[in-house]
Design an enzyme around this catalytic site. Structure first.
Site, mmCIF file in Angstrom:
data_model
loop_
_atom_site.group_PDB
_atom_site.id
_atom_site.type_symbol
_atom_site.label_atom_id
_atom_site.label_comp_id
_atom_site.label_asym_id
_atom_site.label_seq_id
_atom_site.Cartn_x
_atom_site.Cartn_y
_atom_site.Cartn_z
ATOM 1 N N CYS A 105 0.852 -1.173 0.000
ATOM 2 C CA CYS A 105 0.000 0.000 0.000
ATOM 3 C C CYS A 105 0.894 1.229 0.000
ATOM 4 O O CYS A 105 2.005 1.193 -0.515
ATOM 5 C CB CYS A 105 -0.956 -0.008 1.192
ATOM 6 S SG CYS A 105 -0.144 -0.145 2.793
ATOM 7 N N HIS A 113 28.108 -9.141 7.735
ATOM 8 C CA HIS A 113 27.459 -9.722 6.564
ATOM 9 C C HIS A 113 28.525 -10.408 5.718
ATOM 10 O O HIS A 113 29.421 -9.763 5.193
ATOM 11 C CB HIS A 113 26.765 -8.616 5.755
ATOM 12 C CG HIS A 113 25.818 -9.127 4.713
ATOM 13 N ND1 HIS A 113 26.236 -9.679 3.522
ATOM 14 C CD2 HIS A 113 24.453 -9.161 4.672
ATOM 15 C CE1 HIS A 113 25.189 -10.023 2.803
ATOM 16 N NE2 HIS A 113 24.087 -9.723 3.481
#
Length: 617
Positions: free
Chosen positions: A24, A540
């Site tokens: 949305c 990471h």
């Protein structure tokens, strides 16, 4: 956005866990096979995620105004996703919320723009800036009214997609409802001397279905049922012709004879019932909607009201519920404005100012999730202001004559054909009351006394304090590289944190400090740590290695585990990852929100637990 999209996909349990995804104005709405695989905590740690939560049968990730960009990046990562949620077993209420949001959400933006343009035209006419007979007005009115007029076609398309049929079939059925021939027959039927129409001897009830909602939704469902049962039984050579032919021949007459009249009767009855309740206690309805609307938005439950709003517009020509939402929206914007005035933190003031602007335009998620809800009191004061403002709007019984997000533009949509009247001024006054009351309450009472006293007595940082720093040790043995050399632009830009890239020389990750594991991604390619002193670190391994889905990684810790410096956290197979075609450049980032400065201490090869970063206080 690419790395954020991948982290989000990983955070919801991987692409195979995603049944469907829509978005949305500010949030991604996932339907997941197994909600238990989603890691809300991990997603909440991402800088560009305002909040992640499960509500209304959906796993929602609130991004803000850039949600469309993230959605576009996620789409290719999902691969060919069929509407698997068609067969999903879920609660009736959750399925209803999912159904409504999937049908109405794709057209909400253009409907809002059309409604705003309608409101502006009404304002220009009321102020005598435009004449209804002018070419300018006629062209702009045509632009504003086109989607409303052909709404059955638009909803036919989106409903067909949601119900699992061919959306072009259902769009054609919607087109039949608003076809000029049908409308001419409807107008002619008003003449008492006109003979009644029939279809194979069955009487046809003619109605004007322009701007209607309910008939096409029921007709689209029936069409998809016909298609689903007929298509598998037809030979491949004729399937693509006979299936739509059958849908048109069966469903269009059925809609005009039965579905349309029944759905119209039901919608008019529903609208009339709502108006009776509203007429009985409009002030109470306004206070309740003004106070509770943003709570419904948080949990995604506001979609359940959307059909009521559309139905009122279709059946009555106006809606009395949506005007009471304007104070609810502006109340949260006002609370964020109070935070902006009160806060001494420059970054928080800038964030609050941006949230105020979005809130005025009807997008309240940035104000709610980034500003008001974390501080609790501003959100409550926003609801209080919305409640009192809504009570006032209910008292004057304002009406909204076109659909659109509740915002400052909505005032123009409240103007009736007769011009600006007391209901419009009353709605403006109630909305200003909501915004100003929420701002004042937040400014004077939004900060707990202890925090306010501490802020008032705290001395500004000295130059020595600002310059002081501490060292963070390396969790990886390898060769450091500047962060801006990383091939992934999200890491290179520092959006996920500041730090350094490292090309690993071993397949180990160790704890650089004492603290705990804040989150471990399910694919084990990344983990977030928090030190006892509050330092937050994101480690990471490799670029895009989330695609390996945990292959070649072996975690030795879990989310929430306590760690001490030197503990083995993770092992990975460098050779196998490289052979799979992945860049092994790894990231060590300090991810504290608003972290001042992070500088590499060396660009020479570093060993595990050697000094790596200097972090300023």
């Amino acid at each position: 956005m690419d790395i954020l999209a991948k982290l989000i996909v990983a955070g919801v349990g991987g692409k195979d866990n995603i049944l469907s995804l829509v978005h949305c104005a500010t949030r991604l709405r996932f339907k997941l096979r197994n909600p238990g695989l989603a890691h809300a905590e991990s997603l909440n740690n991402l800088p560009d995620v305002l909040i992640a939560l499960e509500s209304g049968g959906q796993f929602q990730v609130v991004i803000g105004n850039r949600v469309a960009e993230v959605y576009a990046e996620i789409q290719p990562l999902m691969g060919a996703q069929e509407d698997a949620d068609k067969e999903e077993k879920d609660g009736l209420f959750n399925r209803f919320i999912s159904l409504v949001s999937a049908i109405f959400m794709p057209v909400l933006g253009i409907l809002t723009a059309s409604g705003v343009l309608k409101g502006l035209l009404a304002l220009f006419v009321a102020c005598a800036w435009l004449s209804k007979s002018s070419g300018t007005y006629l062209l702009l009115f045509t632009a504003s009214d086109a989607l409303f007029y052909f709404l059955p076609m638009a909803l036919g398309y989106t409903a067909g997609k949601k119900f699992g049929g061919n959306p072009l079939f259902t769009m054609a059925i919607g087109g039949a409802l608003v076809h000029p021939q049908a409308l001419r027959a409807f107008e002619a039927a008003k003449d008492p001397g006109t003979a009644a129409l029939d279809f194979l001897g069955l009487p046809v009830t003619l109605m004007n279905y322009s701007s209607s909602v309910m008939p096409i939704l029921f007709a689209a469902w029936v069409s998809c049922q016909v298609e689903r049962r007929l298509r598998p039984r037809l030979h491949d050579s004729v399937r693509n012709i006979l299936t739509p032919l059958a849908c048109l021949i069966l469903v269009v007459p059925l809609t005009f004879i039965l579905i349309g009249p029944l759905a119209t009767w039901a919608s008019q009855t529903l609208a009339g019932g709502i108006q009776v309740l509203y007429g009985f206690m409009p002030m109470l309805a306004g206070a309740a909607l003004g106070a509770g609307w943003q709570v419904l938005v948080i949990f995604g439950l506001h979609w359940g009201f959307i059909p009521l709003f559309y139905n009122n517009l279709s059946a009555l020509g106006y809606d009395t519920l949506t005007p009471m939402l304007i104070p609810a929206v502006l109340g949260q914007a006002g609370a964020a404005f109070g935070v902006m005035l009160r806060s001494r933190d420059a970054k928080k003031r800038a964030l609050a100012g941006s949230a105020v602007t979005s809130g005025l335009f009807g997008i309240t998620e940035p104000a709610i999730y980034a500003i008001n809800l974390p501080a609790k009191r501003p959100f409550i004061f926003g609801c209080v202001g919305g409640s009192l403002g809504g009570l006032f709007v209910g008292y004057v019984q304002a009406k909204k004559y076109s659909m659109g997000l509740a915002s400052i533009f909505s005032f123009a949509q409240l103007i009736p054909d007769s011009g600006i009247d007391y209901t419009v001024w009353g709605a403006i006054a109630g909305s200003l009351l909501a915004a100003s009351l929420a701002a004042l309450l937040t400014f004077f009472f939004g900060t707990p006394k202890a925090e306010a006293a501490a802020a008032a007595t705290a001395e500004p940082p000295t130059a020595v304090d600002a310059a002081s720093s501490y060292q963070v040790l390396s969790p990886i043995h390898g060769q450091p590289q500047p962060l801006d050399t990383v091939s992934d632009p999200a890491f290179a830009s520092g959006v996920l944190g500041k730090g350094v890239a490292i090309l690993p020389h071993s397949g180990r990750v160790v704890a650089p400090f004492g603290g705990r594991v804040k989150s471990l991604f399910h694919s084990c390619h990344a983990l977030a740590l928090v030190a006892d002193d509050g330092t937050e670190m994101l480690i990471h391994i490799g670029i895009n290695t989330v695609k390996l889905d945990g292959r070649h990684f072996n975690a030795h810790v879990r989310t929430g585990d306590a760690i001490t410096a030197g503990d083995l956290l993770l092992e990975f197979d460098r050779a196998s990852i490289a052979e799979a075609g992945f860049d092994m450049t790894s990231l060590v980032l300090i991810s504290n929100p608003g972290c001042p400065q992070v500088q590499p201490l060396t660009m020479a090869e570093v060993a595990e637990l050697a000094p790596l970063l200097a972090v300023s206080r």
